[in-house]
Design a protein around this motif. Structure first.
Motif, PDB file in Angstrom:
ATOM      1  N   TYR A  16      25.542  38.659  41.110  1.00  0.00           N
ATOM      2  CA  TYR A  16      26.873  38.578  41.675  1.00  0.00           C
ATOM      3  C   TYR A  16      27.127  39.778  42.557  1.00  0.00           C
ATOM      4  CZ  TYR A  16      28.422  41.835  38.012  1.00  0.00           C
ATOM      5  OH  TYR A  16      28.560  42.893  37.179  1.00  0.00           O
ATOM      6  N   SER A  17      28.112  39.656  43.374  1.00  0.00           N
ATOM      7  CA  SER A  17      28.431  40.693  44.331  1.00  0.00           C
ATOM      8  C   SER A  17      29.685  41.432  43.901  1.00  0.00           C
ATOM      9  CB  SER A  17      28.645  40.072  45.727  1.00  0.00           C
ATOM     10  OG  SER A  17      29.139  41.046  46.607  1.00  0.00           O
ATOM     11  N   MET A  18      29.630  42.719  43.754  1.00  0.00           N
ATOM     12  CA  MET A  18      30.776  43.510  43.342  1.00  0.00           C
ATOM     13  C   MET A  18      31.857  43.547  44.403  1.00  0.00           C
ATOM     14  SD  MET A  18      30.249  44.373  40.287  1.00  0.00           S
ATOM     15  CE  MET A  18      31.545  45.607  40.066  1.00  0.00           C
ATOM     16  N   SER A  19      31.522  43.195  45.626  1.00  0.00           N
ATOM     17  CA  SER A  19      32.520  43.177  46.675  1.00  0.00           C
ATOM     18  C   SER A  19      33.546  42.087  46.454  1.00  0.00           C
ATOM     19  CB  SER A  19      31.842  42.982  48.034  1.00  0.00           C
ATOM     20  OG  SER A  19      31.214  41.732  48.078  1.00  0.00           O
ATOM     21  N   ASP A  20      33.193  41.061  45.627  1.00  0.00           N
ATOM     22  CA  ASP A  20      34.132  39.991  45.347  1.00  0.00           C
ATOM     23  C   ASP A  20      35.035  40.316  44.173  1.00  0.00           C
ATOM     24  OD1 ASP A  20      32.977  38.527  47.325  1.00  0.00           O
ATOM     25  OD2 ASP A  20      31.520  37.582  45.987  1.00  0.00           O
ATOM     26  N   SER A  21      34.863  41.489  43.561  1.00  0.00           N
ATOM     27  CA  SER A  21      35.559  41.804  42.330  1.00  0.00           C
ATOM     28  C   SER A  21      36.885  42.471  42.610  1.00  0.00           C
ATOM     29  CB  SER A  21      34.697  42.697  41.455  1.00  0.00           C
ATOM     30  OG  SER A  21      33.467  42.093  41.190  1.00  0.00           O
ATOM     31  N   ASN A  22      37.767  42.411  41.623  1.00  0.00           N
ATOM     32  CA  ASN A  22      39.030  43.105  41.663  1.00  0.00           C
ATOM     33  C   ASN A  22      38.768  44.596  41.503  1.00  0.00           C
ATOM     34  OD1 ASN A  22      41.588  44.047  41.332  1.00  0.00           O
ATOM     35  ND2 ASN A  22      41.999  42.965  39.400  1.00  0.00           N
ATOM     36  N   THR A  23      39.284  45.406  42.357  1.00  0.00           N
ATOM     37  CA  THR A  23      38.988  46.839  42.344  1.00  0.00           C
ATOM     38  C   THR A  23      40.022  47.638  41.581  1.00  0.00           C
ATOM     39  OG1 THR A  23      40.116  47.100  44.465  1.00  0.00           O
ATOM     40  CG2 THR A  23      37.734  46.728  44.527  1.00  0.00           C
ATOM     41  N   THR A  24      40.962  46.989  40.901  1.00  0.00           N
ATOM     42  CA  THR A  24      41.955  47.696  40.107  1.00  0.00           C
ATOM     43  C   THR A  24      41.278  48.385  38.923  1.00  0.00           C
ATOM     44  OG1 THR A  24      43.619  46.059  40.685  1.00  0.00           O
ATOM     45  CG2 THR A  24      44.083  47.450  38.785  1.00  0.00           C
ATOM     46  N   GLU A  25      41.543  49.676  38.721  1.00  0.00           N
ATOM     47  CA  GLU A  25      40.882  50.396  37.647  1.00  0.00           C
ATOM     48  C   GLU A  25      41.663  50.214  36.352  1.00  0.00           C
ATOM     49  OE1 GLU A  25      39.492  54.223  38.132  1.00  0.00           O
ATOM     50  OE2 GLU A  25      38.542  53.872  40.070  1.00  0.00           O
ATOM     51  N   PHE A  26      40.952  49.983  35.276  1.00  0.00           N
ATOM     52  CA  PHE A  26      41.556  49.807  33.964  1.00  0.00           C
ATOM     53  C   PHE A  26      40.482  50.091  32.924  1.00  0.00           C
ATOM     54  CE2 PHE A  26      39.281  45.897  33.383  1.00  0.00           C
ATOM     55  CZ  PHE A  26      39.156  45.421  34.668  1.00  0.00           C
ATOM     56  N   ASN A 192      37.200  42.976  35.889  1.00  0.00           N
ATOM     57  CA  ASN A 192      37.026  42.182  34.674  1.00  0.00           C
ATOM     58  C   ASN A 192      36.611  40.758  35.024  1.00  0.00           C
ATOM     59  OD1 ASN A 192      39.438  41.347  35.779  1.00  0.00           O
ATOM     60  ND2 ASN A 192      40.414  41.008  33.789  1.00  0.00           N
ATOM     61  N   ILE A 193      36.058  40.579  36.216  1.00  0.00           N
ATOM     62  CA  ILE A 193      35.659  39.254  36.685  1.00  0.00           C
ATOM     63  C   ILE A 193      34.187  39.012  36.364  1.00  0.00           C
ATOM     64  CG2 ILE A 193      35.367  37.771  38.707  1.00  0.00           C
ATOM     65  CD1 ILE A 193      37.692  39.222  39.998  1.00  0.00           C
ATOM     66  N   LYS A 206      26.910  44.737  32.756  1.00  0.00           N
ATOM     67  CA  LYS A 206      27.068  45.146  34.153  1.00  0.00           C
ATOM     68  C   LYS A 206      28.483  45.617  34.462  1.00  0.00           C
ATOM     69  CE  LYS A 206      25.214  45.749  38.129  1.00  0.00           C
ATOM     70  NZ  LYS A 206      24.090  46.699  38.287  1.00  0.00           N
ATOM     71  N   LEU A 207      29.459  45.122  33.706  1.00  0.00           N
ATOM     72  CA  LEU A 207      30.849  45.508  33.953  1.00  0.00           C
ATOM     73  C   LEU A 207      31.226  46.817  33.270  1.00  0.00           C
ATOM     74  CD1 LEU A 207      32.684  42.081  33.497  1.00  0.00           C
ATOM     75  CD2 LEU A 207      31.719  43.071  35.577  1.00  0.00           C
ATOM     76  N   ALA A 208      30.400  47.294  32.349  1.00  0.00           N
ATOM     77  CA  ALA A 208      30.762  48.463  31.548  1.00  0.00           C
ATOM     78  C   ALA A 208      30.631  49.758  32.348  1.00  0.00           C
ATOM     79  CB  ALA A 208      29.877  48.538  30.306  1.00  0.00           C
TER      80      ALA A 208
END
Length: 332
Positions: A16-26, A192-193, A206-208
């Protein structure tokens, strides 16, 4: 930039491409967002039709196998007990993924609770390992039945079958048990996508936002020391089986004996060969679109649950004859 993809069914990372992800930090999100088939969101309803069809076939077919073996006392033997465990495994495996997938496709319900995501991940990986173990047990049964047929009933007794089955289930449960504990302890940030319709271990890794090398290495350990050893054992068993078959004196005897294990061999090949093909494609076919990777992985995770009851229902004479008698009696 697209990440290196791996085989979903054996627990590796989908691309998957991280460019498609929500960039809000949480940190530590309460829910994840399942993306479905990235790039094909407009076609989700149409894509759901073959998936739903495969799911219905898997449910009906596996329940039919369980009912047939239960009703026919002549099928109360080692091979058919293993077939029943395989049917239950397939039912759990496809039911752990398809309902949520159809929710995404039909109702655009993409959110999944953090605990529910970990539970789904555990069931997918656990029952995949169990299915591999059942194939090993079935290979053992075929080996004894063909190479030492006179002692088959005395070697593979019901207590031994129960112990083998319990060992296979416990192995799957214990080997995969660290996954949810490792995933739960990490912080998550940036996105979180999850770019697929359900949760798997390496996608969450990969999301961690933490050092996840131990988890990655443990995933490789499960792959090579569990699935790999299973494949080696099955290969050795069938090598001996084929040697025994080809040593029979007549062609008719060879064909008849081969038919007794042909259905099992087909199911094993349908489980391992596509897995190997998908893994190689994910590693080396870097220009293949993301949605194609995800789509064929989703088809593969439903392939065995759908094919197994068809193969055993059609190719296994005892099950086929029992089904024919059942429908003939009801028709009369």
């Amino acid at each position: 930039m697209q990440e290196t993809p791996f085989c979903l069914r054996i627990g590796h990372l989908l691309p998957y491409s991280m460019s498609d992800s929500n960039t809000t930090e949480f940190t530590n999100p309460s829910t994840f967002i399942l993306q479905g088939i990235p790039g094909l969101e407009a076609s989700h309803v149409w894509i759901s039709i073959p998936f739903c069809t495969m799911y219905i076939i898997a449910i009906l077919g596996n329940f039919t196998i369980l009912f047939t073996v239960k009703m026919e006392r002549s099928l109360h033997g080692a091979m058919y007990y293993f077939v029943c465990i395989l049917a239950v495994t397939d039912l759990v495996l496809c039911t752990s993924t398809l309902p949520k997938m159809l929710e995404i496709f039909w109702f655009n319900s993409r959110e999944i609770d953090f605990s529910a995501c970990l539970t789904q991940m555990y069931f997918i990986h656990c029952f995949t390992v169990i299915e591999s173990g059942i194939f090993v047990a079935m290979a053992l049964d075929r080996y004894v039945a063909i190479c030492d047929p006179l002692r088959h009933s005395t070697i593979l007794t019901n207590p031994l079958v129960a112990k083998i089955s319990l060992a296979v289930v416990l192995r799957g449960g214990i080997v995969v048990l660290p996954y949810p504990f490792l995933v739960r302890q990490w912080p998550y940030c940036t996105t979180n996508i999850i770019p697929q319709p359900y949760c798997v271990h390496m996608a969450l890794v990969k999301l961690a936002c933490a050092d996840t090398r131990f988890s990655s290495y443990y995933g490789l350990f499960v792959l090579f020391c569990v699935m790999g050893l299973d494949g080696i054992f099955i290969t050795v068993s069938y090598t001996q089986i084929l040697r025994a078959i080809f040593s029979l004196p007549t062609k008719d005897a060879r064909l008849k004996t081969f038919e007794t294990c042909g259905s099992h061999l087909f199911v094993i090949l349908a489980f391992y060969i596509p897995s190997l093909f998908i893994s190689l494609m994910y590693r080396f076919a870097q220009n293949v679109p993301l949605h194609f990777h995800v789509l064929i992985s989703n088809v593969y995770i439903l392939m065995s649950p759908m094919l197994n009851p068809i193969v055993y229902g059609v190719r296994t004479k005892q099950i086929r004859d029992r089904l024919l008698r059942l429908f003939t009696q009801r028709g009369a």
